[in-house]
Scaffold this active site. Sequence first.
Site, PDB file in Angstrom:
ATOM      1  N   GLU A 183      -6.474  -5.759   3.864  1.00 40.29           N
ATOM      2  CA  GLU A 183      -6.367  -6.891   2.940  1.00 40.29           C
ATOM      3  C   GLU A 183      -7.586  -7.029   2.030  1.00 40.29           C
ATOM      4  O   GLU A 183      -8.065  -8.118   1.755  1.00 40.29           O
ATOM      5  CB  GLU A 183      -6.091  -8.190   3.701  1.00 40.29           C
ATOM      6  CG  GLU A 183      -4.721  -8.209   4.378  1.00 40.29           C
ATOM      7  CD  GLU A 183      -4.241  -9.585   4.758  1.00 40.29           C
ATOM      8  OE1 GLU A 183      -4.533 -10.554   4.036  1.00 40.29           O
ATOM      9  OE2 GLU A 183      -3.558  -9.690   5.781  1.00 40.29           O
ATOM     10  N   THR A 189       0.814  -1.209   0.000  1.00 44.14           N
ATOM     11  CA  THR A 189       0.000   0.000   0.000  1.00 44.14           C
ATOM     12  C   THR A 189       0.852   1.265   0.000  1.00 44.14           C
ATOM     13  O   THR A 189       1.863   1.357   0.696  1.00 44.14           O
ATOM     14  CB  THR A 189      -0.926   0.010   1.236  1.00 44.14           C
ATOM     15  OG1 THR A 189      -1.689  -1.191   1.253  1.00 44.14           O
ATOM     16  CG2 THR A 189      -1.884   1.189   1.182  1.00 44.14           C
TER      17      THR A 189
END
Length: 387
Positions: free
Chosen positions: A371, A131
């Site tokens: 996730e 990320t």
Amino acid sequence: MTSFLSASALPDEYEQLRRTVEEFAREVVAPVAAEHDENKTFPYEVVRGMAGMGLFGLPFPEEHGGMGGDYFALCVALEELGKVDQSVAMTLEAAVSLGAMPIYRFGTDEQKQAWLPQLASGARLGAFGLTEPGAGSDAGGTRTTARLDNGEWVINGSKQFITNSGTDITELVTVTAVTGTTGSGKKEISTIIVPAGTPGFTVQPAYSKVGWHASDTHPLSFDDVRVPEANLLGAAGRGYANFLSILDEGRIAIAAVGTGVAQGCVDECVRYAKERTAFGKPIGENQAIAFKIARMEARAAASRAAYYDAAALMLSGKPFKKAASIAKLVSSEAAMDNARDATQVFGGYGYMNEYRVARHYRDSKILEIGEGTTEVQLMLIARELGL
């Protein structure tokens, strides 16, 4: 694998594992969970205990330092840990499914020999840097770059929200980076192993989070970080695609944690509803309370059935992407809904941090985000339906 669909009929080896982890969670994790949460400290002593039990090596073969089990064994352990402390459960989940599993799935023999034994033992932790401020679900937004220079990757960029990235026992972070362009002009994204302590690799101060206070989470920066060309994990340009498959597996593990949270909230409410009296009788005798807890139990049971089904498909070699997304969706919502209802059952006490349900209430929201958000799961399910 069909026997996994009933928690009351777990095969002996899984039931024995479940009971062992349940005892560990009750006697080792639970007594220190509130203190670590309040002080925002990483539970090194708990991690050492889990390492001693072999939990970090559950799904890996013995030749790589693992326990020779499977992914379902990991999920069984995660559910029990999730009942009492999400931070500890996520430390294990991230270390195995995000830290070590990519190396096991896509690493060369040399990479496995170099990294897996220490990660599977739990002596060291791995992390995965995907990320970024503008990239997560959207791979096209990846800005971290890596270029080859005299046999080394030179990495520049940043990552955020990276679990297990800044502990004293963090060994490595595998990062996604743009390594070129495809024939169609799209970004070629690869994954590269960056050992902790590499010059130019900086772990920024930990986040101030709403929950998961005892889980280690940091932003990372890379300033001309140099690692050997051999640290490329998997084929060049396959980094994001490979990680998507890791996420499919990881969603089953996250679902196990969410199931544990949902069931833990039920267990706490049943105990409290029998002990707490109001108007001369236990509050559990009031239909409003009893029905609320009954609905919580139904959510937990549905969540468990969903992740058992996904695990069964995965381990039998059948397509499991949709089942994993369903499990992640159902379990994360069950955890959040049960945490909210448990706080209501406990009343004012449920708003006090010393009570487990209060920690679950703060901790559970991220299960609907991390996730793969709820919206991503709905998108994946719809896509699998041909919509």
